[in-house]
Design an enzyme around this catalytic site. Structure first.
Site, PDB file in Angstrom:
ATOM      1  N   GLY A 125       0.817  -1.211   0.000  1.00  0.00           N
ATOM      2  CA  GLY A 125       0.000   0.000   0.000  1.00  0.00           C
ATOM      3  C   GLY A 125       0.847   1.256   0.000  1.00  0.00           C
ATOM      4  N   PHE A 126       0.202   2.379   0.198  1.00  0.00           N
ATOM      5  CA  PHE A 126       0.858   3.687   0.143  1.00  0.00           C
ATOM      6  C   PHE A 126       1.964   3.800   1.192  1.00  0.00           C
ATOM      7  CE2 PHE A 126       0.118   8.101   2.071  1.00  0.00           C
ATOM      8  CZ  PHE A 126       1.234   8.631   1.453  1.00  0.00           C
ATOM      9  N   PHE A 149      -6.297  -5.215  -2.148  1.00  0.00           N
ATOM     10  CA  PHE A 149      -7.567  -4.504  -2.242  1.00  0.00           C
ATOM     11  C   PHE A 149      -7.307  -3.026  -2.552  1.00  0.00           C
ATOM     12  CE2 PHE A 149     -10.986  -2.160   0.202  1.00  0.00           C
ATOM     13  CZ  PHE A 149     -11.922  -2.265  -0.814  1.00  0.00           C
ATOM     14  N   SER A 188      -5.181  -2.607   6.256  1.00  0.00           N
ATOM     15  CA  SER A 188      -6.538  -2.084   6.445  1.00  0.00           C
ATOM     16  C   SER A 188      -6.750  -0.970   5.433  1.00  0.00           C
ATOM     17  CB  SER A 188      -6.747  -1.512   7.856  1.00  0.00           C
ATOM     18  OG  SER A 188      -8.020  -0.883   7.944  1.00  0.00           O
ATOM     19  N   ALA A 227      -0.480  -0.180  13.428  1.00  0.00           N
ATOM     20  CA  ALA A 227      -0.737   1.126  12.816  1.00  0.00           C
ATOM     21  C   ALA A 227      -2.176   1.524  13.131  1.00  0.00           C
ATOM     22  CB  ALA A 227      -0.506   1.062  11.309  1.00  0.00           C
ATOM     23  N   TYR A 258     -14.316   1.760  10.563  1.00  0.00           N
ATOM     24  CA  TYR A 258     -12.875   2.032  10.631  1.00  0.00           C
ATOM     25  C   TYR A 258     -12.475   2.555  12.007  1.00  0.00           C
ATOM     26  CZ  TYR A 258      -8.300   3.926   9.265  1.00  0.00           C
ATOM     27  OH  TYR A 258      -6.959   4.210   9.173  1.00  0.00           O
ATOM     28  N   LYS A 262     -10.292   0.246  14.575  1.00  0.00           N
ATOM     29  CA  LYS A 262      -8.952   0.588  15.061  1.00  0.00           C
ATOM     30  C   LYS A 262      -8.915   0.660  16.587  1.00  0.00           C
ATOM     31  CE  LYS A 262      -6.456   1.015  11.327  1.00  0.00           C
ATOM     32  NZ  LYS A 262      -5.268   0.142  11.078  1.00  0.00           N
ATOM     33  N   THR A 288      -1.618  11.736   6.228  1.00  0.00           N
ATOM     34  CA  THR A 288      -0.325  11.553   5.567  1.00  0.00           C
ATOM     35  C   THR A 288      -0.517  11.636   4.060  1.00  0.00           C
ATOM     36  OG1 THR A 288       0.299  10.064   7.378  1.00  0.00           O
ATOM     37  CG2 THR A 288       1.686  10.035   5.412  1.00  0.00           C
TER      38      THR A 288
END
Length: 441
Positions: A125-126, A149, A188, A227, A258, A262, A288
């Site tokens: 991911g990013f 995903f 996630s 995270a 979400y 978390k 971010t």
């Protein structure tokens, strides 16, 4: 090869004309005698009878036909030899590609005592892919687990084949059995459109996925960094938000899958730490941005930049007075690595304490990108936090960390990345259109 095909087409056309003339001549003859070679569609030659004649025209037609037949046979043989030669060349190219080592970014050498085997869930991911880069350059062995995903193989393709890198297509909702020293649990979806697309899956990733990660850490005695997110504070009533603030979250709102996922993930982490003695670190990550952001993730930075690059209206949800704090991705990665290396076990905010309104941020993007885009307000999003600013006192004191990359510098890099991505997307779209236009029946 193109010239050979053209010659074959010309020869074939002449041959068909000659065959037509011969057929007409034979139909007009009643005294078949003599023999000549004819070619049939199967490629085999049969003997056909030619009528006896002294006509110069007929003799010349017969000779021309035989010459053309011979030429076709030679051309077929040449084409076959060319195909075989090309096949050999292709095999040689493939062999060279497999034997020639790929060029990778320079990696530090670590001996077996200092080199760690590090698992990164959501590593394609990013944020995960930038974390992969830093840990690989440091010389560690990195194992990325991702179900793709929202992650993309392109984000880590520059490491594929490296002896210290491994990519596993796996959904962390299912158990994973490997041997590792440290775990960064980043798996996630993190943007509202993505985690609202399948809220049940989002909750399962942050609960069952976290249980599987913590269970793995317990089995192999690995240190694990969770995270988490600033979303655990919800729409805060305390400003700026310290780690001691418990939050103000709507448990049944559109963001709850979400936010609450978390929060449960943090609860699970400290339950395993207390009961099973698992070493846990919790990073509460604030907004971010940077290269490799998903172009359609629906977040402020990507939305504004794409709209400005496309000369579209820059849409601000609500009155634009709500605030955010934006940190560049390299600063976040530095903070996560520092937190993992520390002995501090309580949650730590990782974010930029410089606060800006969404309206101000839209103006900054418009100025950096340029173009005729205008800024327009739209209907506010449900449960959209009105203020968001981290208190990073813990990070400064315990990790000696704070953001370093100026906002304008980071945005210029991000805009350049999105501009290249748009150009790449346009090229693929153009190629696709050409292909389907030429292949439409």
């Amino acid at each position: 090869m193109t010239a050979t095909k053209k010659r074959l087409k010309i020869v074939a056309a002449i041959s068909l004309l000659l065959l037509l003339l011969v057929y007409v001549y034979r139909m007009a003859s009643f005294c078949p005698s003599g023999k000549a070679a004819l070619s049939v569609p199967g490629g085999e030659e049969v003997q056909a009878k030619w009528p006896p004649t002294e006509s110069p025209l007929q003799r010349s037609l017969q000779m021309a036909y035989e010459e053309q037949s011979s030429l076709i046979r030679e051309q077929k043989a040449e084409l076959q030899r060319t195909r075989e030669h090309l096949a050999r060349l292709e095999e040689q190219v493939r062999s060279l590609q497999t034997s020639t080592p790929r060029k990778y970014p320079k990696v530090k050498y670590l001996n077996y005592k200092n080199r760690k085997r590090i698992l990164i869930t959501g590593g394609a991911g990013f944020v995960g892919s930038h974390l992969v880069d830093d840990l690989m350059v440091q010389g560690h062995e990195v194992i990325v687990v991702d179900n793709f995903f929202t992650g993309r193989k392109r984000n880590v393709e520059h490491w594929l084949g490296h002896e210290n890198f491994e990519l596993i297509h796996h959904d962390i909702v299912n158990p994973l059995f490997i041997e590792i020293d440290e775990i960064y649990h980043l798996a996630s979806p993190a943007s509202p459109p993505h985690y609202m697309y399948n809220p049940v899956k989002t909750i399962k990733t942050n609960t069952m996925g976290t249980i599987n990660v913590l269970g793995l850490a317990k089995r192999v005695m690995a240190k694990v960094l969770i995270a988490s997110t600033s979303e655990v504070y919800g729409d805060p009533t305390v400003h700026p938000q310290p780690e001691t603030y418990w939050g103000h979250v709507n448990p049944i709102g559109p963001r709850a899958c979400y936010d609450e996922g978390k929060r449960v993930s943090e609860t699970l982490s400290y339950a395993y730490a207390k009961q099973e003695k698992v070493q846990v670190r919790v990073a509460r990550i604030f907004n971010t941005y940077g290269p490799r952001m998903h172009m359609n993730d629906g977040r402020v930075v990507s939305n504004f930049i794409l709209q400005a690059l496309r000369n579209e209206t820059i849409t601000v949800y609500g009155n634009g007075k709500q605030t955010r704090s934006f940190q560049y991705v390299s600063d976040l990665v530095d903070g996560m690595i520092a937190l993992m290396a520390s002995n501090y076990t309580q949650p730590v905010n990782l974010g930029n304490p410089v606060e800006q309104t969404i309206g101000e941020f839209a103006e900054i993007i418009k100025q950096l990108v340029g173009g005729p885009s205008v800024i327009k307000q739209s209907k506010a999003m449900e449960d959209d936090p009105q203020r968001r600013k981290p208190d990073i006192t813990r990070a400064r004191q315990l990790l000696h960390w704070e953001p370093k990359v100026p906002l304008e510098t980071g945005l210029q890099r991000t805009i350049s990345y999105f501009r290249n991505e748009l150009a790449r997307s346009d090229r693929f779209q153009e190629s696709s259109n050409k292909y389907f236009d030429t292949h439409t029946p």
